[in-house]
Design a protein around this motif. Structure first.
Motif, PDB file in Angstrom:
ATOM      1  N   PHE A 181       0.830  -1.203   0.000  1.00  0.00           N
ATOM      2  CA  PHE A 181       0.000   0.000   0.000  1.00  0.00           C
ATOM      3  C   PHE A 181       0.865   1.254   0.000  1.00  0.00           C
ATOM      4  CE2 PHE A 181      -1.683   3.356   2.741  1.00  0.00           C
ATOM      5  CZ  PHE A 181      -2.816   3.734   2.038  1.00  0.00           C
ATOM      6  N   VAL A 182       1.847   1.277   0.902  1.00  0.00           N
ATOM      7  CA  VAL A 182       2.713   2.452   1.024  1.00  0.00           C
ATOM      8  C   VAL A 182       3.566   2.620  -0.228  1.00  0.00           C
ATOM      9  CG1 VAL A 182       4.611   3.460   2.332  1.00  0.00           C
ATOM     10  CG2 VAL A 182       2.754   2.305   3.533  1.00  0.00           C
TER      11      VAL A 182
ATOM     12  N   GLY B 220       2.951   1.500  -3.292  1.00  0.00           N
ATOM     13  CA  GLY B 220       2.126   1.897  -4.428  1.00  0.00           C
ATOM     14  C   GLY B 220       1.768   3.370  -4.377  1.00  0.00           C
ATOM     15  N   ASN B 221       1.394   3.865  -3.195  1.00  0.00           N
ATOM     16  CA  ASN B 221       1.065   5.277  -3.065  1.00  0.00           C
ATOM     17  C   ASN B 221       2.283   6.162  -3.345  1.00  0.00           C
ATOM     18  OD1 ASN B 221      -1.571   4.869  -2.525  1.00  0.00           O
ATOM     19  ND2 ASN B 221      -1.471   5.317  -0.343  1.00  0.00           N
TER      20      ASN B 221
ATOM     21  N   ALA C 114      -6.270  10.458   3.851  1.00  0.00           N
ATOM     22  CA  ALA C 114      -5.642   9.217   4.303  1.00  0.00           C
ATOM     23  C   ALA C 114      -5.849   9.024   5.797  1.00  0.00           C
ATOM     24  CB  ALA C 114      -4.148   9.240   3.968  1.00  0.00           C
TER      25      ALA C 114
ATOM     26  N   VAL D 125      -5.414   5.620   7.837  1.00  0.00           N
ATOM     27  CA  VAL D 125      -3.967   5.465   7.639  1.00  0.00           C
ATOM     28  C   VAL D 125      -3.242   6.238   8.726  1.00  0.00           C
ATOM     29  CG1 VAL D 125      -2.037   5.810   6.067  1.00  0.00           C
ATOM     30  CG2 VAL D 125      -4.303   5.248   5.160  1.00  0.00           C
TER      31      VAL D 125
ATOM     32  N   ARG E 242       2.705   5.471   8.783  1.00  0.00           N
ATOM     33  CA  ARG E 242       2.703   4.889   7.435  1.00  0.00           C
ATOM     34  C   ARG E 242       2.843   5.977   6.376  1.00  0.00           C
ATOM     35  NH1 ARG E 242      -1.999   0.615   6.507  1.00  0.00           N
ATOM     36  NH2 ARG E 242      -0.625   0.052   4.763  1.00  0.00           N
TER      37      ARG E 242
ATOM     38  N   GLN F 254       5.797   6.490   3.664  1.00  0.00           N
ATOM     39  CA  GLN F 254       5.537   6.702   2.237  1.00  0.00           C
ATOM     40  C   GLN F 254       6.344   7.869   1.702  1.00  0.00           C
ATOM     41  OE1 GLN F 254       1.380   7.382   1.034  1.00  0.00           O
ATOM     42  NE2 GLN F 254       2.128   8.862  -0.489  1.00  0.00           N
TER      43      GLN F 254
ATOM     44  N   GLU G  54     -12.136   4.940   2.633  1.00  0.00           N
ATOM     45  CA  GLU G  54     -11.417   3.901   3.384  1.00  0.00           C
ATOM     46  C   GLU G  54     -11.459   2.584   2.603  1.00  0.00           C
ATOM     47  OE1 GLU G  54     -11.271   1.937   7.861  1.00  0.00           O
ATOM     48  OE2 GLU G  54     -12.789   3.426   7.305  1.00  0.00           O
TER      49      GLU G  54
ATOM     50  N   LYS H  71     -11.664   2.259  -0.627  1.00  0.00           N
ATOM     51  CA  LYS H  71     -10.736   2.373  -1.755  1.00  0.00           C
ATOM     52  C   LYS H  71      -9.312   2.157  -1.305  1.00  0.00           C
ATOM     53  CE  LYS H  71     -13.519   5.512  -4.588  1.00  0.00           C
ATOM     54  NZ  LYS H  71     -13.566   6.850  -5.192  1.00  0.00           N
ATOM     55  N   ALA H  72      -8.987   2.747  -0.167  1.00  0.00           N
ATOM     56  CA  ALA H  72      -7.622   2.589   0.344  1.00  0.00           C
ATOM     57  C   ALA H  72      -7.331   1.136   0.654  1.00  0.00           C
ATOM     58  CB  ALA H  72      -7.423   3.440   1.599  1.00  0.00           C
TER      59      ALA H  72
END
Length: 495
Positions: free
Chosen positions: A2-3, A5-6, A354, A359, A363, A367, A492, A494-495
């Motif tokens: 997740f991190v 990719g963002n 986020a 998030v 995190r 990122q 949330e 989507k995340a």
């Protein structure tokens, strides 16, 4: 993931800034490692490499003594160093080092004989041979090292072969000579041809020589003796010592009471192990009150080495200035680009949504650090490797062949300092989260596809068609709360 990719999406949204950051990282690293290699080599060349150089020692007339020597007055050869004088120095040097290693060069003027002709030039044109001893120079080298130290200039053989220095041979070469390409052309001489020259003191006394090789100069002259410098160096005839002695030109082997042009310009160069030994011997000679008045001590090899460092010194000075500019300007630009990336207004929206989505700040901070690592670390590695490989050819091309290879010590310094700098930039990026206040939490607008509270209130106000009663207002507020909560849940999810 997740991190990561963002972080990657954040970098691709700002392609221009990402590319510029990568380029600056590459350029600064490449230029710094190549520049520091040159600066380091300059320092090493003046210290460790200099100290390890094989040192020669020459005792020669001083500049004031050379002024008393004239190319048209044979009596001034009394200013030359003699075998007797050199013996005193040799004894002192052997006492200081327990060894004695030396080589000798002897030079006298010579006259043309028969159809031979000298090349015009320098300051002897029109002067009679009786006054000058002739327009030619006959120089004898005892060893190959003496030939390499020729102060008329280094030379290369372009036809034939070099001199023979096999002094232990039962049948040494006593006729072989080297002549310049210009002299050979003027006299139509080829390898294997013979020619005669007359001695400076007696034009009726000649010696027959055989062309062993033809040479051309590869460097400028660096001679002091006015008798030598008054002549065109293309008229120099080079032989070994055996050929010189066979013509009775060495007073040591014939007449020790030689005078005038019979006296050779004797140049004995002592070979010492290194620069430190040279300094030690000089100090020892001074205690013995040597050199005598009118003479000086020098090291031709160390002087030549020091002279060869001039291009490297110039290059190192420029490289040092360039490294300082690169680090200063590049560092400021990288810092600005990193801060711009995390303080952009759109990042407020991203951070807010986020956090609302659950998030954590930790995190998000990781990122932001990854964004710095992704765009700097690979290009730092490429710049480091590229600069390390490029430093050596750069030095060879711009520093007269001095090696400017990158050492392991320099590489490790670059690795640790570089990684430290990148880590600092990453931490500064992560600190952005510490400055994000909770008052901005619901002010995020648009970056994650959300609808702001203001927009919802306006929309609901229009839906009640301007009615101002309490019930309609209450319904609008309730709808707002529901919509906001739903948006948060959607974000949330989507995340």
């Amino acid at each position: 993931m997740f991190v990561l990719g963002n972080a990657w999406r954040a970098l691709t949204r700002s392609k221009g800034r990402t590319a510029l950051t990568a380029f600056i990282t590459l350029a600064v690293t490449f230029g710094t490692v190549a520049g520091l290699a040159i600066v380091q080599e300059n320092t090493t060349a003046h210290t460790t490499t200099y100290d390890s150089q094989k040192a020669t020692m020459a005792i020669r007339p001083s500049a004031a003594a050379w002024k008393k020597v004239s190319a048209t007055d044979s009596s001034t050869t009394k200013q030359y160093m003699t075998w007797t004088a050199y013996t005193e120095y040799a004894t002192a040097i052997q006492s200081a080092t327990n060894t004695l290693d030396f080589t000798v060069t002897e030079t006298v003027p010579a006259r043309v004989s028969g159809n031979l002709k000298a090349l015009d030039g320098d300051s002897l044109n029109g002067a009679s041979d009786d006054k000058t001893g002739g327009q030619l120079l006959w120089r004898a080298f005892w060893t190959r090292d003496a030939a390499k130290a020729n102060n008329l200039g280094t030379y290369t053989i372009v036809d034939g072969k070099g001199l023979s220095f096999n002094n232990q041979s039962s049948n040494p070469d006593t006729t072989g000579a080297l002549v310049s390409s210009a002299f050979a052309k003027a006299n139509n001489l080829k390898v294997g041809d013979t020619f005669k020259v007359a001695t400076a003191a007696d034009k009726s006394k000649t010696a027959e020589l055989k062309v062993r090789g033809i040479y051309e100069y590869t460097s400028e002259a660096d001679a002091d003796n006015p008798v030598v410098t008054a002549r065109n160096r293309e008229n120099a005839i080079y032989t070994n010592y055996q050929t010189f002695a066979s013509a009775d030109l060495d007073p040591q082997s014939s007449d020790s009471s030689a005078k005038g042009w019979q006296v050779p310009d004797l140049d004995i160069v002592f070979n010492l192990s290194d620069a430190a030994t040279y300094k030690s011997v000089v100090a020892s000679l001074k205690k013995s009150k040597l050199p005598a008045k009118g003479y000086t001590i020098s090291s031709p090899s160390l002087d030549e080495y020091t002279k060869s460092l001039a291009p490297l010194e110039t290059l190192a000075s420029r490289a040092q200035t360039g490294v300082i500019l690169l680090l200063s300007v590049g560092g400021v630009l990288l810092l600005a680009l990193v801060l711009l990336g995390v303080w952009a207004p759109k990042r407020d929206d991203e951070i807010g949504m986020a956090l609302v989505s659950g998030v954590t700040r930790g995190r998000l901070g990781w990122q932001f650090m990854l964004e710095v690592f992704i765009v700097t670390l690979p290009f730092y590695a490429i710049g480091l490797v590229g600069g390390a490989f490029a430093a050596k050819p750069i030095g060879a091309a711009l520093a007269s062949g001095h090696a400017t290879a990158v050492t392991s010590d320099l590489v490790w310094k670059m690795v640790w300092y570089g990684l430290g700098t990148i880590l600092v930039l990453a931490i500064l990026a992560a600190l952005r989260l510490a400055f994000y206040g909770s008052d901005k939490l619901f002010a995020a607008d648009g970056d994650w596809g959300t609808v702001s509270e203001t927009e919802v209130i306006e929309a609901e106000s229009g839906a009640v068609d301007g009615a101002g009663d309490d019930a309609a207002a209450t319904a609008a507020v309730a709808t707002t709360t529901t919509t906001t909560g739903k948006s948060g849940n959607d974000a949330e999810a989507k995340a």
